[in-house]
Design an enzyme around this catalytic site. Structure first.
Site, PDB file in Angstrom:
ATOM      1  N   GLU A 136      60.944 -34.376  97.298  1.00  0.00           N
ATOM      2  CA  GLU A 136      61.530 -33.326  96.461  1.00  0.00           C
ATOM      3  C   GLU A 136      61.177 -31.966  97.053  1.00  0.00           C
ATOM      4  O   GLU A 136      60.631 -31.874  98.154  1.00  0.00           O
ATOM      5  CB  GLU A 136      60.979 -33.438  95.024  1.00  0.00           C
ATOM      6  CG  GLU A 136      59.465 -33.298  94.950  1.00  0.00           C
ATOM      7  CD  GLU A 136      58.890 -33.705  93.614  1.00  0.00           C
ATOM      8  OE1 GLU A 136      59.603 -34.342  92.824  1.00  0.00           O
ATOM      9  OE2 GLU A 136      57.709 -33.383  93.362  1.00  0.00           O
ATOM     10  N   ASP A 143      55.466 -24.778  91.670  1.00  0.00           N
ATOM     11  CA  ASP A 143      56.802 -24.714  92.287  1.00  0.00           C
ATOM     12  C   ASP A 143      57.236 -23.287  92.634  1.00  0.00           C
ATOM     13  O   ASP A 143      58.369 -22.888  92.342  1.00  0.00           O
ATOM     14  CB  ASP A 143      57.857 -25.326  91.350  1.00  0.00           C
ATOM     15  CG  ASP A 143      57.447 -26.645  90.748  1.00  0.00           C
ATOM     16  OD1 ASP A 143      56.692 -27.391  91.408  1.00  0.00           O
ATOM     17  OD2 ASP A 143      57.873 -26.949  89.614  1.00  0.00           O
TER      18      ASP A 143
END
Length: 308
Positions: free
Chosen positions: A184, A14
């Site tokens: 997401e 991420d």
């Protein structure tokens, strides 16, 4: 000499990337089981090739309300300070405590501290789980925070203090901007006056994680999906997604920083941070990004003021 991929050792995911104080910075999730994923490290470089780790810039133990994992950090420079937005606790409903938090520091390597003592966003709105924040400041100085899991994405405006929510021009606090295929990991960049909204598709723990994008004339869309720009390569890696980007100031040189899973790994959390060039066609569309083991060559920054 090239950077090689992954950029640095260890399981990380991420990644968000910024330019702070004349250096490239990457802020990733420490990729581990939930009981161990309780802190953030950051990495900096002068040339995109050699990276140095700043350890534990923020830990869950320093956040009174964070009782489980922290992940998906998103940093920004404003008001002479550094703000770090993050997800904590993986809440499943509005009764659980957690959501999206914010921390602040005087230096890009921290230490970051929680200035409000509670989540900035702690409930489900429009069906979006409050995770995966991404902060974006427009050219007019307006700060936006995109976020959302469970296949839904919202955008809020931040007040100029960067630690509270403002309202949009229509008086609403939350505006849904979910494009087709969104799962997401939202990400926003602005190039030549247009807004490029990117997101992750597929399951983060599986091999088919990927990145798609849309383009609009405003930061709140509407965003119509154009297509994928990052996917697994059976000869290089699987699970390529949840990315950030870098743009060398004064140039049209862009880089995508993302995570992927090595071919020999099957554990969901065995993810590494990598970098590739991100290039645009003459019509403004983004070319599909090719996964490599080589990474990118050295790129020095032009001298500039502190912050972004």
């Amino acid at each position: 000499m090239k950077s090689g991929n992954p950029l640095f050792p260890g399981w990380y995911a991420d990644p968000e990337a910024r330019i702070f104080e004349d250096r490239y910075w990457i802020y990733p999730t420490y990729s581990a089981d939930y009981e161990d994923q309780t802190f953030f490290d950051a990495f900096y470089s002068d040339d995109l090739v050699v990276w140095t780790k700043s350890e534990r810039i923020l830990a869950a133990e320093d956040i009174e309300w964070a009782s489980r994992a922290v992940w998906a950090p998103s940093p920004i420079y404003a008001n002479g300070r550094y703000y770090l937005y993050f997800a904590a606790n993986d809440i499943q409903n509005d009764e659980e405590r957690g959501g999206i938090g914010v921390a602040v520091a005087l230096r890009p390597e921290g230490p970051f501290l929680d200035p409000i003592g509670k989540p900035l966003i702690d409930r489900f709105v429009n069906g979006a789980q409050p995770i995966d924040p991404h902060v974006f400041i427009d050219d007019d100085g307006t700060p936006y925070l995109f976020y959302g899991g469970w296949g839904r994405c919202n955008v809020v405006r931040l007040n100029r203090d960067m630690t509270s929510l403002d309202t949009h021009d229509n008086g609403e606090t939350f505006i849904e901007v979910t494009p087709s295929g969104y799962v997401e990991g939202p990400c926003m960049l602005k190039r030549q006056g247009r807004y490029y909204f990117m997101w992750s598709e597929g399951g983060w723990g599986g091999p088919h994680y990927s990145v798609a994008y849309a383009v609009a004339d405003t930061p709140i869309g509407p965003f119509e999906r154009i297509g994928k720009i990052l996917s697994a390569d059976p000869e290089v890696a699987t699970g390529a997604g949840h990315h950030g980007f870098l743009n060398v100031p004064g140039t049209d040189d862009w880089y995508m920083i993302y995570h992927r899973r090595p071919l020999e790994e099957s554990a969901a959390n065995h993810r590494v941070v990598c970098i590739e060039r991100m290039e645009f066609e003459d019509d403004g569309t983004i070319r599909p990004v090719k996964l490599t083991f080589e990474g990118v060559g050295p790129q020095l920054l032009p001298p500039r003021h502190p912050g972004e």
